[in-house]
Motif scaffolding. Structure first.
Motif, mmCIF file in Angstrom:
data_model
loop_
_atom_site.group_PDB
_atom_site.id
_atom_site.type_symbol
_atom_site.label_atom_id
_atom_site.label_comp_id
_atom_site.label_asym_id
_atom_site.label_seq_id
_atom_site.Cartn_x
_atom_site.Cartn_y
_atom_site.Cartn_z
ATOM 1 N N VAL A 176 6.592 -3.106 -12.992
ATOM 2 C CA VAL A 176 6.332 -2.174 -11.880
ATOM 3 C C VAL A 176 7.677 -1.641 -11.379
ATOM 4 N N PRO A 177 7.691 -0.516 -10.684
ATOM 5 C CA PRO A 177 8.954 -0.035 -10.114
ATOM 6 C C PRO A 177 9.461 -1.001 -9.040
ATOM 7 N N VAL A 181 5.921 -1.479 -3.058
ATOM 8 C CA VAL A 181 4.911 -2.476 -2.687
ATOM 9 C C VAL A 181 3.548 -2.110 -3.263
ATOM 10 N N GLU A 182 3.223 -0.817 -3.189
ATOM 11 C CA GLU A 182 1.905 -0.383 -3.656
ATOM 12 C C GLU A 182 1.707 -0.720 -5.129
ATOM 13 N N THR A 187 -1.151 -4.031 -9.075
ATOM 14 C CA THR A 187 -1.008 -4.772 -10.332
ATOM 15 C C THR A 187 -1.446 -6.233 -10.217
ATOM 16 N N ILE A 188 -1.265 -6.807 -9.055
ATOM 17 C CA ILE A 188 -1.672 -8.214 -8.877
ATOM 18 C C ILE A 188 -3.175 -8.338 -9.122
ATOM 19 N N ASN A 189 -3.535 -9.349 -9.900
ATOM 20 C CA ASN A 189 -4.970 -9.603 -10.119
ATOM 21 C C ASN A 189 -5.218 -11.109 -10.157
ATOM 22 N N ASP A 190 -6.419 -11.480 -10.464
ATOM 23 C CA ASP A 190 -6.799 -12.897 -10.416
ATOM 24 C C ASP A 190 -6.043 -13.749 -11.428
ATOM 25 N N GLU A 216 6.617 -7.972 2.439
ATOM 26 C CA GLU A 216 5.282 -7.497 2.070
ATOM 27 C C GLU A 216 4.861 -8.085 0.717
ATOM 28 N N VAL A 217 5.799 -8.177 -0.202
ATOM 29 C CA VAL A 217 5.486 -8.817 -1.490
ATOM 30 C C VAL A 217 5.098 -10.279 -1.251
ATOM 31 N N ARG A 218 5.856 -10.928 -0.356
ATOM 32 C CA ARG A 218 5.536 -12.318 0.000
ATOM 33 C C ARG A 218 4.084 -12.420 0.489
ATOM 34 N N ARG A 219 3.704 -11.489 1.356
ATOM 35 C CA ARG A 219 2.355 -11.498 1.933
ATOM 36 C C ARG A 219 1.296 -11.279 0.837
#
Lengths: 422, 119
Positions: A176-177, A181-182, A187-190, A216-219
């Motif tokens: 990801v760039p 954050v977006e 991209t995050i998934n199960d 925000e990534v932490r969250r």
């Protein structure tokens, strides 16, 4: 310079070319940095010929305590009076002492360490731990990222040129760039085991994350039960004005990778530091990840001496102070050389000068070397000149680097091929 | 100043030197690029097509979208193709400009090193 020294140097270069890597010698010669390191002290290194260079390359951050720091050398000598590398299968006091010290100086609830030899190995271990602990497969990493050239780490390098000849690499890596954050949210998934980021991208061009990004990534990681791995291999050990760069943003990762300056420029050692909760993975698998030379007794004692030196000499504060001195010069250059210098990115003594095109980094390297400064462009973006001097650099040495930069840019301004479109 | 014919003659020799060098062909077999060479003093442009390390064609004028653009004086182009100059040194002096990745810049210099080790 005597003919004998010149012959010794030429022979060393010829042997290096014959027995190690001829194109490396040719390229370094062309770039004016065919230096054979001789004397090393403080912020400086001397070529065999006697020419002095202020070292702003430092193996991309190995030498935070300076070149051949006497206290660290003495610590290693002392260690050699009592220890050898040690048997990796057994427990050792130096290992336990260094792990305890790392638990003390790393932020938040980071507590447990797994030792290795180099940075790539520490990232490999972090990815293995993340997959093993979460029982998930995917790793999100950033464009222009650099985490080392070893197996898992190579899969997370954000530059295809380093990877293509060795494909297929590890599956399950998603790029990801950096700073977006977006992109991570989408991209995050199960099946995401971890998000792996450098706190500040080094090889990618000293890319400092926008405020709020890491938190925000932490969250997002917390929400999705994804681990956050922060690579502090270049940024750690006071480089940016804090012991670890993530402290600037108050973010604590689940796993932190450390190497480079942990060894004080004297002895190779790396560490993967993680929380006690993650340590649970190793309870049923105590021997699942071993490293013959990782966390050697000698390396651990050097690591302890290095941390002690950084704390006692308040190198984080010194890095901030010297960083400000550099910054005043950079502000001037931005006004004086707008046709050449686009932007300066800096946190403490982690500094990147963004030039107009990719030829400028290599050309500046040559001109700076002629002026007694060793500084090389970043590996994933040659338009950026990276400056990472030892944190023990003196004010007058900062001024000398600025003077060299000024002279090099002045000369370059008169040459062809410096525009954005060149 | 070198004429277009002189550069094409040098290119023809360069093609032979590259393609007949087995060591070079082996190490460049993963390299396919379309190159444009621009002589900025005469305005001449040349196109070279490299496929898996083999120079399959070269011609005056532009063809296709280049992966690499090399811009310099016509004399430098001639010297480069005859093996009379070190391309990286000229590149670092700003006399040869290359629009390409650093890996491709090094590849171009590697060709010179293999064919003319003393340059």
């Amino acid at each position: 310079m005597s003919a004998n020294i010149e012959e010794t140097k030429e022979q060393a270069l010829a042997d290096f070319a014959a027995f190690i890597n001829p194109m490396k010698v040719r390229t370094l010669k062309s770039a004016g940095i065919d230096i054979i390191e001789g004397r090393r002290e403080g912020a400086c290194v001397w070529d065999l010929t006697g020419k002095r260079y202020i070292d702003c390359q430092t193996g991309s951050g190995i030498m935070n305590v300076g070149r051949r720091n006497r206290e660290i050398v003495e610590a290693l000598k002392e260690a050699l009076d009592h220890y050898d590398i040690g048997v990796f299968l057994l427990c050792s006091k130096p290992k336990a002492d260094l792990a305890k010290k790392l638990a003390e100086i790393t932020p938040g609830d980071l507590k447990c360490s797994l030792f290795g030899v180099g940075g790539g190995e520490s990232v490999d271990a972090a990815i293995k731990i993340a997959r093993g602990y979460t029982m998930k497969k995917e790793i999100i990493y950033a464009e222009k990222a650099y985490h080392g050239h070893t197996g898992f780490a190579l899969s997370a390098i954000g530059r295809s040129a380093y990877k293509e000849p060795f494909e297929p690499l590890m599956p399950g890596f998603r790029m990801v760039p950096f700073g977006d954050v977006e992109a991570i949210r989408k991209t995050i998934n199960d099946d995401t085991a971890a998000v792996l980021l450098e706190t500040i991208q080094g090889e990618g061009g000293i890319n400092i994350p926008p405020d709020g990004y890491l938190s925000e990534v932490r969250r997002l990681c917390d929400e999705s039960e994804t681990l956050l791995i922060l690579d502090e291999i270049q940024t750690g050990f006071a480089r940016t004005g804090r012991m670890f760069a993530c402290e600037h943003w108050g973010v604590v990762p689940d796993i932190m990778t450390l190497a480079k300056s942990l060894g004080g420029g004297i002895y190779p050692i790396s560490a993967t530091v993680f929380t006690e909760e993650i340590q649970d993975f190793f309870i049923p698998h105590p021997f699942i990840h071993l490293s013959t030379f990782g966390g050697s007794d000698l390396g651990c004692l050097v690591g302890l001496a290095t941390i002690d030196y950084i704390q006692r000499h308040r190198l984080a504060e010194h890095a901030l102070e010297m960083g400000k001195r550099f910054q005043s010069g950079f502000d001037r250059f931005l006004k004086d050389y707008p046709e050449l210098l686009i932007e300066v990115r800096q946190k403490g003594l982690m500094m990147g000068l963004q030039y107009t095109n990719e030829s400028i980094g290599p050309r500046m390297t040559k001109k700076l070397a002629e002026r007694g400064v060793l500084a090389v462009y970043t590996g994933n973006d040659p338009s950026i000149c990276r400056l990472m001097p030892p944190l023990v650099i003196l004010p007058e040495e900062v001024d000398a680097v600025l003077e060299a930069l000024d002279g090099a840019m002045k000369e370059l301004s008169g040459e062809k091929g410096i525009g954005i479109d060149d | 100043m070198a004429s277009s014919d002189e550069i094409l003659e040098a290119l023809a020799d360069y093609q032979i030197q590259c393609n007949e060098n087995k060591r070079l062909r082996r190490m460049q077999r993963d390299w396919s690029r379309l190159l444009h060479f621009v002589a900025d003093d005469t305005g001449d442009i040349f196109t070279m097509d490299v496929v898996k390390g083999e120079i399959v064609s070269f011609t005056g004028g532009t063809q296709g979208t280049p992966d690499i653009i090399v811009t310099t004086q016509s004399e430098n182009l001639c010297d480069m193709f005859w093996g009379d100059l070190n391309p990286t040194r000229k590149y670092l002096a700003g006399e040869i400009r290359v629009k390409a990745s650093q890996e491709d810049v090094i590849r171009l210099d590697a060709i010179t090193m293999i064919i003319w080790p003393d340059v």
